[in-house]
Each structure stands twice: as C-alpha cells, then as structure tokens.
Design a protein around this motif. Structure first.
Motif, PDB file in Angstrom:
ATOM      1  N   ASN A   1       1.058  -1.149   0.112  1.00 57.98           N
ATOM      2  CA  ASN A   1      -0.008   0.034   0.070  1.00 57.98           C
ATOM      3  C   ASN A   1       0.904   1.150   0.058  1.00 57.98           C
ATOM      4  O   ASN A   1       2.052   1.135  -0.101  1.00 57.98           O
ATOM      5  CB  ASN A   1      -0.997   0.002   1.314  1.00 57.98           C
TER       6      ASN A   1
ATOM      7  N   SER B   1       2.588   0.851  -2.523  1.00 57.74           N
ATOM      8  CA  SER B   1       1.570   0.697  -3.349  1.00 57.74           C
ATOM      9  C   SER B   1       1.315   1.883  -4.256  1.00 57.74           C
ATOM     10  O   SER B   1       1.651   2.962  -4.005  1.00 57.74           O
ATOM     11  CB  SER B   1       0.205   0.555  -2.595  1.00 57.74           C
TER      12      SER B   1
ATOM     13  N   GLU C   1      -1.748   2.724  -4.886  1.00 53.07           N
ATOM     14  CA  GLU C   1      -3.011   3.505  -4.297  1.00 53.07           C
ATOM     15  C   GLU C   1      -2.619   4.640  -3.195  1.00 53.07           C
ATOM     16  O   GLU C   1      -1.811   4.442  -2.788  1.00 53.07           O
ATOM     17  CB  GLU C   1      -3.973   2.468  -3.591  1.00 53.07           C
TER      18      GLU C   1
ATOM     19  N   ILE D   1      -3.365   5.405   0.212  1.00 54.52           N
ATOM     20  CA  ILE D   1      -4.159   4.876   1.455  1.00 54.52           C
ATOM     21  C   ILE D   1      -3.738   5.896   2.495  1.00 54.52           C
ATOM     22  O   ILE D   1      -2.390   5.980   2.777  1.00 54.52           O
ATOM     23  CB  ILE D   1      -3.531   3.359   1.823  1.00 54.52           C
TER      24      ILE D   1
ATOM     25  N   HIS E   1      -8.649   3.451   2.187  1.00 52.05           N
ATOM     26  CA  HIS E   1      -8.009   3.573   0.856  1.00 52.05           C
ATOM     27  C   HIS E   1      -8.916   4.571   0.136  1.00 52.05           C
ATOM     28  O   HIS E   1     -10.075   4.603   0.088  1.00 52.05           O
ATOM     29  CB  HIS E   1      -8.610   2.002   0.111  1.00 52.05           C
TER      30      HIS E   1
ATOM     31  N   VAL F   1     -11.904  -3.339  -4.969  1.00 49.96           N
ATOM     32  CA  VAL F   1     -11.658  -3.252  -3.649  1.00 49.96           C
ATOM     33  C   VAL F   1     -12.771  -3.882  -2.947  1.00 49.96           C
ATOM     34  O   VAL F   1     -13.606  -3.285  -1.964  1.00 49.96           O
ATOM     35  CB  VAL F   1     -11.419  -1.761  -3.260  1.00 49.96           C
TER      36      VAL F   1
END
Lengths: 186, 518
Positions: free
Chosen positions: B52, B57, B59, B61, B171, B270
């Motif tokens: 993450n 990651s 994304e 987060i 997230h 997700v």
C-alpha cells in the motif's frame, strides 16, 4: 286518484325537491360569497382580483394544515393562534371539512355575486405598481351540527402579505373572526 | 430601537443549537446500525494486497485510525436505487486535512474545517451496513459548513470544495471537486514514481513526512467512468505526528481540471469477503436558488457573493451579512424562486416559512412574481431581493429563538407602537436597514449594475421600497404611509419624490436609472 293526477303529483313533488335542493345550493354558495363580501367591505380601499388564490399553492392541502394548533406559525401577533379544530368541531364536522378541502374549487369570482363588481380586477396586465389589490381563496364553509356556520379563507393584500383566517357566521352581513394569522409577508 | 439592533447583532452571533430531533423509528434503525458496527468494526478491512502507500502501493491509502461515530449527529436518506443510508458524523480528533486549507483558512480550528462522516449503506441482500468515509473539504472560509448543513445527497450551490471518499480503512477511491454546487472534476490518486517533494510545515509540535502522488482526472459518461492514463497534477500527502494521541494527517495537492457528471461509481477491485465496498451514486446537489428566470437568478447570485462585496463594504453591508447568515442557517432551507404569484393581486414577492410536504423539510421560501421580474429594472429587483431577505431573516430568527431577546424585543416594539399586524411590525422595524440596503445596492451596481454614474442618494431612496406605504388609493392617488417612513421623512413632497423613484424602477419607466431585466 287518476293516473294523470298521480303523475302531476309526482312531478310537483319532484319540482319541490329540486327547488329545495337548488335553494340549499344557493344558500351554501351565498355563505361563501357572504364571507367574501364581508372581507371586501372590511377592506374598502382595495380592489379585488377575480382569480381565486389557490389553497394548495399556499400549502393548505390537508386537515392538519388547516388546524392552527398543529402548525407552528411565524406570526406572533396571530389571533387565537392555538385554536384546536379537534376540540372545536365534532367528528362529522371534521369529515365535512376534510371533504371540502379535497373538493374541486372555482377558479374565478362570479361578477354578479360581489357587492361592487366595478372593483374586480380581471386582467393582471391592468395592475400597475403601486396598486392596492386583494385576493381571496374560495372560502371553505362548514355547516356545524349545532347550527353554527364556519368559514375558512385565505386573503392576500399587496404591500402586506397573505393571511389565513377562520370565521364564525353571526348573520348574513357579519362574521366573527376566531383565528387569523399571517402566513406570508410581502 | 438601539436595543433591537443590539439584539440583532447578538443573535447573529449565537451558535446554532446542536440538538437534532431524532424520530423514534429512525433512532431504532440507527441503533441497529450501531450494534452492527460495534460487532463488525474490527473486520472492516480490505484484504491485504501485498503493498500500500505505506509500503509502495500505487493506491492512495491514508494511515488508519479507528472511527468514532457520534450517533447523535446523523442524516438519514435513501440512494436513488432505494438503498437506505445513515450518514453519521465522526467525533475523531484525527482528520486528514488539505494542507492548502491550513494555509488559507487559519482562523478556523481543523475540527470545524472539515466535515468527516461515515456513511452506513444498507446492503439490500444481507443485514449489513457497509461503511464509506466521506470528507467534505471547503474551498474557502465561506464554504465552511456545519454537519447539519450538508450531506452526500444535499450539497447546495453555495458550496465549493472537495468531497473525498475513502473505504473504512482509508483506501481513497474517488474525489469530487465542487464549484458552487456543481461537480467540476473527479479525481483519483495514485503514487508518483518520480520521487518525493517536501512540504515544509514548520510547527514545533508536528513532525511531518511528505509523499508526492499523481492525480488522475476522470470523466464520467453514460457508459462509465474514464480516467486519463497520464496524471495531471501531483498530490502531496503529508503525514504528521504530534505529541498527542492520534496525530494529525495532512495531505495537500495542486490544481487540476476536467469535467464530470453524475453516475454510479464502482470502486472495482476493492471488494472483499469481510468488507464489501458498496457501489454508490454520485453525490447530489440541492439547489436553493430555484430561479428559472435567468436574470433573477443572476442578480441573486451576485448578491450572494458576499465575499466580493464584503471587502469593499465593511460593516455597513449588513444586508449581505444577513444573506450570509441565512445561507449558513443549519436548520432551515432558504429557497428563492420565481412563480406566478396568483393572478392579479399585485404582489411582487412573498416570503413564508413552511414545511415542504414533499421533502418534509422546514423551508423559508421567497417567491418573486414572474411579471415583476419581466417588468422591473435590475436595480429594483436587487432592491426587492435585499428587502425580502431581511423579512426572511426576521422570520428565521423567530423560529430559531422563539423565546429569545430578539423576538421579545420585536414583541415589545409591537406593543409600544400598538401594532396588531405582523406587516406593520416588519415594515416599521426594517427602516433601520435602509442605509445598509442603499449601500449594498450602490456597491452591487458598481460591480454588476452597468447603470452608469448614479449618486448614492438614489440608492438610499430606492432602499425604502416596500417600507413606505401600506395602502394606495388609485382614485385619489393618496398613500397610507408607514409610521416610521412618515417619522423619518416628514415632508410629504419628499415622501412622494422617494415613492416615485421606487415606482419608476418597479415599472421600468423612462426616468428609471436601472436597466431592464432582459
């Protein structure tokens, strides 16, 4: 009694019934115009719009809307603001009121039913600011089971606002006000 | 009079009461949500996918913290597909905050700056309430709202800012940028591989680390959401820890562009067995300016731009301060629109407070007659809007504080003067705002009016509109003046002159100085 006599009698009875019915309609209608004319006399300086105000457009569409004790009003000078129709009326009268609220109502004032037809404003384009003009909703009349007659009406005055009022009839020309509140201000 | 003005100023500053009227059925349902949340909150995590933001990651987060819903503060509504939603305010001290907000809105504490809610969306198939975190970030000081004023289905046109949605475990999956209630952009985030950039927050108590992430603009179409493959901007996500518990998380980013329109958003990828991130519709806006007349709408918007006028007007601009107060009123919807005001009654406007039977919400409604908007000058219309807004302000105050000093003051005013009609109370009380209306009109005309060089005295004359007379006899052309107008303008000749200015603008006569509204 011959057949012809029976027919004549039946026709006569029919006419009498029709006349009574017609008389009753005129009486109900005149209660409504009695109240309108009473208001016109009370506000002599105003012309009156021929178009009736809409109850629905002024948010009066259910029995609850009509019951002052159930509506929190912004007019702290309202007359008898806590009036409770549940206490004032019998269940039959409340049913009568509910039916009248749901019923179709006329859109325009009848010229020959108001005391001064010359005061009628028939065309909005004729209105030029400043003008003192009032409008009324078609009154809702309740014939009380104890012989009393009650009238509910909305009235709107240019430069002032719109009012909801309840009256009790005294006689053909006079009504006692038992509730009045401003519901919109201009 | 001084007492009333003081009361006005006092009541203007009184904070809104926080108590919500909780319907018993709603409350019962909410308790079910609470019970479900308490039982399942430890399971509300998306499955680990190996990495993450905190471990490289792509994304965005944010650091996780346990959510603490304030169950007394909630909104209850339904999505268009019928799913039930409880949107509950979070009472956490931790709030991720846009760094630029901290720079630009320094006077407001962070806990008041951002509305941070948890939306419990009822799963129609199972007895579960899948949560989404919604954070409302204001664009500027005037966009700072309280919890009661907005929710996911009720964002009004006076709000600009960003609404960011996160899963329960932070997230990020979609952001919406609003400009005056319209979604102008949708944003997703992913990590920038080009390296880090440091945002220097110099606060002795705060230790921060900043990451830079790209922003991807997405466009919603009828067939789905399309996101550009190249990022447009960088996002600075700054994690700050303080000496206290919980810490502060700050994330910042630069500008972006693009357009979007509402449709369903599917946070694909997700979903999980323990925590199902629900599909949600785009947020809804609630339009308070319901003018269908473009000219009327434009004038009202201009008057609403209090921030523009405020700087040049200062304290005299009470009228705009009142507009701002009504706009911020938490417990009443303040709606303006045009309509046919019942035939030939001569009414140009009306203001009322009522329960909207469709929405079941308390509204203060100002209506402007279509013919008036067609016939009057823009100057007259602007004047009337300010006049009606003050009526609305009085009506709102009576509601907000029914036993308070302000209402008591007006009741005393009515008793002293012998008034038995609210019309007399309002219209004889309101002349104290004439200076403010005149000044506001002059500035409005300077910025928006295009009516040339008009002396200030003309706006002061016009500001009397609606406050001069209660009746006019068209046969004798005589007015029944309001008491206070008669007291303050003792000369009949002067009163007639002022009234003629008002009439000329209302009817767009040859000698009117304003322009027609079309």
């Amino acid at each position: 009694m011959s057949i012809q006599q029976k027919v004549n009698l039946a026709i006569s009875v029919l006419f009498v019934l029709m006349a009574c019915s017609s008389q009753k309609n005129i009486q109900i209608k005149s209660d409504e115009y009695d109240l309108i004319n009473f208001l016109l006399e009370q506000n002599d300086n105003y012309k009156v719009s021929q178009d009736f105000l809409s109850w629905d457009e002024n948010s009066y569409s259910t029995y609850r809307d009509f019951n002052p004790s159930e509506i929190e009003e912004f007019d702290f000078l309202a007359i008898n603001k806590e009036l409770d129709l549940d206490s004032l009326f019998t269940s039959e009268e409340i049913d009568q009121l509910k039916n009248k609220i749901d019923s179709e109502k006329p859109m325009k004032l009848k010229k020959n039913a108001v005391i001064e037809p010359s005061k009628l404003v028939t065309n909005k384009m004729d209105v030029i600011y400043p003008a003192s003009i009032m409008g009324v909703a078609y009154p809702i009349i309740i014939q009380g089971t104890r012989g009393k007659t009650f009238g509910f009406i909305l009235s709107s005055f240019s430069e002032k606002g719109t009012y909801y009022s309840i009256y009790k009839k005294k006689d053909e020309f006079d009504w006692d006000i038992i509730h009045k509140t401003m519901i919109a201000i201009e | 009079m001084l007492f009333l003005v003081t009361s006005f100023l006092f009541t203007s500053c009184v904070e809104e009461p926080e108590a919500l009227k909780i319907q018993s059925t709603e409350n019962g349902q909410l308790m079910k949500v609470k019970a479900w949340f308490e039982e399942n909150k430890t399971k509300l995590r998306l499955p680990e996918r190996g990495s993450n933001l905190r471990s490289e990651s792509q994304e965005l987060i944010l650091p996780f913290f346990e959510k603490e819903p304030d169950w007394d503060k909630f909104h209850h509504y339904y999505f268009p597909d019928g799913r039930e939603v409880y949107e509950v305010n979070l009472q956490n001290k931790e709030t991720p905050i846009f760094g630029n907000l901290l720079d630009s809105i320094r006077s407001i504490p962070s806990e008041e700056l951002v509305i941070q809610n948890i939306m419990f969306i009822k799963n129609p198939e199972f007895e579960r309430y899948d949560p989404i975190i919604a954070r409302y970030y204001p664009k500027g000081e005037l966009d700072v709202k309280s919890f009661k004023k907005m929710n996911y289905t009720k964002i009004n046109e006076y709000w600009s800012g960003k609404l960011e949605l996160f899963t329960y475990d932070e997230h990020h999956f979609i952001g919406f940028e609003f400009e005056e209630g319209k979604i102008i952009n949708e944003i997703t985030y992913s990590k920038n591989n080009t390296g880090a950039k440091v945002k220097d927050y110099k606060n002795a108590d705060v230790r921060c680390t900043t990451y830079v992430l790209p922003v991807t603009n997405c466009v919603l179409t009828s067939s789905g959401t399309y996101c550009s493959s190249n990022y447009n901007d960088l996002v600075n996500v700054t994690y700050c820890s303080t000496g206290g518990s919980g810490g502060n998380y700050i994330y910042t980013y630069g500008g972006n562009d693009g357009t979007g329109s509402g449709t369903y958003i599917d946070p694909s990828g997700v979903t999980g067995t323990e925590y199902i991130v629900p599909i949600i519709p785009a947020p809804e806006t609630f339009i308070l300016n319901q003018f269908s007349n473009p000219c009327g709408s434009q004038i009202f918007k201009q008057l609403m731009k209090a921030s523009i006028l405020k700087s040049s007007i200062g304290n005299l601009n009470q009228a705009n301060a009142i507009i701002q107060l009504l706009q911020d009123a938490n417990d009443v919807e303040f709606i303006v629109k045009n309509s046919d005001l019942t035939s030939a009654t001569g009414n140009t406007t009306k203001t009322k407070r009522y329960i909207n039977s469709t929405s079941d919400k308390l509204e203060i409604l100002i209506e402007f007659d279509n013919d008036y908007l067609e016939n009057a000058t823009r100057l007259s219309i602007a004047r009337t809007m300010l006049h009606e807004t003050i009526h609305a302000f009085l009506v709102y105050n009576f509601y907000k504080d029914p036993t308070g000093e302000f209402k008591q003051g007006l009741q005393n005013f009515a008793t002293t003067k012998g008034y038995t009609d609210m019309n007399d109370v309002h219209h004889n009380f309101m002349p104290q705002y004439v200076d403010a209306i005149g000044y506001s009109l002059a500035v409005w005309n300077q910025v928006y009016g295009n009516s040339g060089n008009i002396p200030r005295s003309y706006f002061d004359d016009l500001a009397w509109g609606g406050l001069t007379f209660s009746q006019h006899n068209s046969t004798t052309n005589q007015y029944t003046w309001h008491d206070v107008f008669q007291d303050l303008v003792p000369s009949e000749t002067e009163r007639i002159r002022i009234q003629n200015v008002i009439n000329n603008e209302a009817n767009n006569e040859y000698s009117a100085k304003g322009e027609p509204c079309n």
